[in-house]
Design a protein around this motif. Structure first.
Motif, short mmCIF file in Angstrom:
data_model
loop_
_atom_site.label_atom_id
_atom_site.label_comp_id
_atom_site.label_asym_id
_atom_site.label_seq_id
_atom_site.Cartn_x
_atom_site.Cartn_y
_atom_site.Cartn_z
N ALA A 211 85.52 -50.78 31.79
CA ALA A 211 84.06 -50.68 31.85
C ALA A 211 83.45 -50.86 30.47
O ALA A 211 84.07 -50.53 29.46
N PRO A 212 82.23 -51.39 30.40
CA PRO A 212 81.58 -51.57 29.10
C PRO A 212 81.29 -50.25 28.42
O PRO A 212 80.65 -49.37 28.99
N ALA A 213 81.72 -50.11 27.19
CA ALA A 213 81.54 -48.86 26.46
C ALA A 213 80.07 -48.56 26.19
O ALA A 213 79.66 -47.41 26.16
N VAL A 214 79.26 -49.59 26.01
CA VAL A 214 77.85 -49.38 25.64
C VAL A 214 77.03 -48.80 26.78
O VAL A 214 75.92 -48.33 26.58
N LEU A 215 77.57 -48.81 28.01
CA LEU A 215 76.83 -48.29 29.16
C LEU A 215 77.24 -46.88 29.54
O LEU A 215 76.79 -46.36 30.55
N GLU A 216 78.07 -46.24 28.72
CA GLU A 216 78.60 -44.93 29.09
C GLU A 216 77.50 -43.91 29.34
O GLU A 216 77.59 -43.09 30.24
N GLU A 217 76.47 -43.93 28.54
CA GLU A 217 75.40 -42.94 28.68
C GLU A 217 74.14 -43.54 29.31
O GLU A 217 73.09 -42.89 29.33
N ARG A 218 74.23 -44.75 29.82
CA ARG A 218 73.07 -45.42 30.37
C ARG A 218 73.29 -45.78 31.83
O ARG A 218 74.41 -46.06 32.25
N GLY A 219 72.19 -45.81 32.59
CA GLY A 219 72.26 -46.35 33.93
C GLY A 219 72.16 -47.86 33.86
O GLY A 219 71.85 -48.44 32.81
N THR A 220 72.42 -48.53 34.98
CA THR A 220 72.33 -49.98 34.99
C THR A 220 70.91 -50.47 34.78
O THR A 220 70.70 -51.63 34.40
N GLY A 221 69.92 -49.61 35.02
CA GLY A 221 68.54 -49.98 34.74
C GLY A 221 68.16 -49.83 33.29
O GLY A 221 67.06 -50.21 32.89
N GLY A 222 69.06 -49.25 32.48
CA GLY A 222 68.82 -49.12 31.05
C GLY A 222 68.39 -47.73 30.61
O GLY A 222 68.22 -47.47 29.43
N SER A 223 68.19 -46.80 31.57
CA SER A 223 67.74 -45.46 31.21
C SER A 223 68.89 -44.61 30.70
O SER A 223 70.06 -44.88 30.99
N SER A 224 68.55 -43.58 29.92
CA SER A 224 69.52 -42.56 29.56
C SER A 224 69.70 -41.69 30.79
O SER A 224 68.87 -40.82 31.07
N ILE A 225 70.75 -41.91 31.52
CA ILE A 225 70.80 -41.55 32.93
C ILE A 225 70.64 -40.06 33.21
O ILE A 225 69.80 -39.66 34.02
N MET A 226 71.41 -39.20 32.56
CA MET A 226 71.32 -37.78 32.87
C MET A 226 70.01 -37.17 32.38
O MET A 226 69.42 -36.33 33.05
N THR A 227 69.57 -37.58 31.21
CA THR A 227 68.28 -37.10 30.70
C THR A 227 67.17 -37.46 31.66
O THR A 227 66.30 -36.63 32.00
#
Length: 423
Positions: free
Chosen positions: A366-382
Motif C-alpha cells: 500500500a502507498p505509504a503517503v496514504l496511511e493517515e489519509r482517506g482516498t478523498g484526501g482528508s485526514s481520515i480519523m480527525t
C-alpha cells in the motif's frame, strides 16, 4: 401521496431491470480496455494499451445512461493509467485520447474527470437475473479496479447501503410537507421510517466482513481510488492533455461523495464547520447535479429542529432524537470499522517497512503517503471524529439521548466487520 409513491416505486422496479452494460459499437475500443483493467494493470500493459487507443468523439453518446457508463469506463481506465506502477511511478499527463473525451463526458454530466462514488457504486451494477432480487448474490459489477472478488464485494455492499437509505430519502418530502402543514403526527411517522433506514444502512455495512478482506482493500484496491489533490504522490496534480496545459487537482473517491448523509444532516440540522465542513461541501461537487440540488433544496426548508421544539410533542421529540441516535450510531460504527480497515493495516504496514528481516505482506504494498489519509484526501480519523462530534451537537439538549452514542474504542480489535465508507 400514496398513489404517487406507488407509481414511483413501480417505475423504480422496472428501471432496475433495464441496465446499460454496453456502449454503441463506435466506443468498443474504450470498453475493450475498461473491461480488462485489472488484468492489464497486473501485466503492466494498461498504459501501453491506452496510448494506442484511438481518439474518439463523445458526440455519439446520446442517452444519459450512455454518458454515465462512458464516464465509468473512462474513469476506471484513468485510475489504472495513473497508478499502474504504484505511488512512486505515477505520470504527470493523461494522454489526449483519454483526457479529451473524459473531459467532454464529464462536462456534459456535471461531474469531475475522475472516478467518483457516483461511478463505482451508483452506475456500476447489473442484476444477473433481471427479474431476481436486489441481493448481493444476484448483482455484479460492470467494470472493476484491481482487487478481484474483494473489489466486487466492496462496491456492491456500498450499493446495498445506498439501497438501505432509499426509504429514508423517500420520507424526507413527507417531513418537509408535514412541517409546512403543521402536521406533527405525519412528521413523527416519517422520522420513524428514516430512523429505521439509518439502522438498515448500518446493518448493511456488516456484509463487508463477508465480502471484503482488509488486506486486499488496503494493499491493492485503495490506491486506485486515490486522486491527485492533497496527495503527496502527485503534489502538482495531473495535466489533461488537449484540455488545458496547467495541471488540475481532483480528490479521489469518498463516501462523502454520496448524497445520503448530506441529505439526512440537512434535514436533522447537523451543522459541519471548519475543515470538516469545508471538505464535505467540496465533496458535493463530485455528486450528480440532481443530488446536489436535492441537498440544497432540503437546506432551504424551515428548520425541522425548530418545528420539533415549538410543538413540544413527546412522540415527535422522541422520533427526532431517535433519528439522531441512529445517525450517531452509524458514524460511531464507521469509525470502528475504519479503524479495522485502515488504521490497523497502516500500523502493520509501517511495522513491516521498519523490519530488516525481509518480511513481506500484502498490506506492505500500500502507498505509504496514504496511511493517515482517506482516498478523498482528508485526514481520515480527525475528519470522522469532527463529524461525529458535530452530530452529537444536533440533539435537542445535553440529555441522555446525546450521551447514548457512546464513542467506540478506535483500535476495536473485537469488531469483526468492514466498511466501504472510507472518507
Amino acid at each position: 401521496m400514496c398513489q404517487v409513491q406507488f407509481i414511483l416505486t413501480d417505475m423504480t422496479k422496472v428501471k432496475s431491470t433495464r441496465y446499460l452494460s454496453e456502449l454503441p459499437p463506435y466506443y468498443q475500443p474504450w470498453m475493450d480496455i475498461a473491461l480488462h483493467v485489472p488484468q492489464l494493470v497486473e501485466a503492466h500493459q494498461l498504459r501501453s494499451c491506452v496510448d494506442q487507443m484511438p481518439l474518439l468523439s463523445s458526440q455519439f453518446l446520446n442517452l444519459h445512461r450512455e454518458l454515465r457508463l462512458a464516464h465509468l469506463a473512462l474513469g476506471v481506465m484513468t485510475m489504472g493509467y495513473i497508478w499502474q506502477e504504484g505511488e512512486k511511478n505515477t505520470v504527470e499527463m493523461l494522454p489526449q485520447n483519454l483526457a479529451i473525451p473524459y473531459w467532454e463526458v464529464s462536462q456534459r454530466l456535471g461531474l469531475p474527470p475522475i472516478l467518483t462514488h457516483a461511478d463505482t457504486v451508483l452506475a456500476n451494477w447489473r442484476k444477473k437475473d433481471p427479474l431476481g432480487p436486489f441481493a448481493i448474490d444476484n448483482l455484479e459489477l460492470l467494470v472493476s479496479i484491481p482487487g478481484g472478488d474483494c473489489a466486487q464485494g466492496f462496491f456492491l455492499v456500498t450499493l446495498l447501503v445506498e439501497l438501505a437509505a432509499a426509504s429514508g430519502i423517500w420520507n424526507i418530502p413527507t417531513v418537509i410537507n408535514g412541517v409546512r402543514n403543521g402536521n406533527a403526527a405525519a412528521v413523527a411517522g416519517a422520522l420513524e421510517a428514516i430512523g429505521r433506514s439509518l439502522q438498515d444502512m448500518k446493518d448493511a455495512l456488516q456484509l463487508m466482513h463477508v465480502h471484503v478482506k482488509p488486506a486486499v482493500f488496503y494493499g491493492i484496491m485503495r490506491i486506485f481510488l486515490s486522486g491527485w489533490k492533497d496527495n503527496p504522490s502527485m503534489p502538482s496534480g495531473l495535466v489533461y492533455q488537449g484540455v488545458q496545459p496547467e495541471p488540475l487537482e481532483y480528490s479521489g473517491g469518498s463516501a462523502a461523495q454520496s448524497s445520503l448523509l448530506h441529505c439526512f444532516d440537512e434535514l436533522l440540522g447537523v451543522e459541519h464547520g471548519g475543515k470538516s465542513g469545508a471538505f464535505l461541501t467540496r465533496m458535493r461537487s463530485y455528486m450528480p447535479p440532481a443530488h446536489r440540488k436535492l441537498i440544497e433544496d432540503i437546506s432551504l426548508q424551515t428548520p425541522l429542529k425548530t418545528f420539533v421544539q415549538q410543538r413540544a410533542s413527546e412522540e415527535l421529540t422522541q422520533a427526532f432524537q431517535n433519528c439522531l441516535r441512529k445517525l450517531l450510531a452509524l458514524r460511531n460504527y464507521h469509525i470502528t470499522v475504519v479503524s479495522r480497515f485502515i488504521t490497523i493495516p497502516a500500523a502493520r504496514a509501517r511495522q513491516i517497512r521498519e523490519q530488516t528481516s525481509g518480511v513481506e505482506e500484502l498490506i506492505s504494498k500500500a502507498p505509504a503517503v496514504l496511511e493517515e489519509r482517506g482516498t478523498g484526501g482528508s485526514s481520515i480519523m480527525t475528519f470522522l471524529k469532527h463529524v461525529r462530534r458535530e452530530t452529537k451537537e444536533a440533539f435537542l439538549s445535553e440529555s441522555e439521548d446525546a450521551a447514548t452514542g457512546a464513542e467506540p474504542e478506535d483500535h476495536l480489535g473485537h469488531v469483526s466487520c468492514y466498511t466501504s465508507l472510507a472518507a
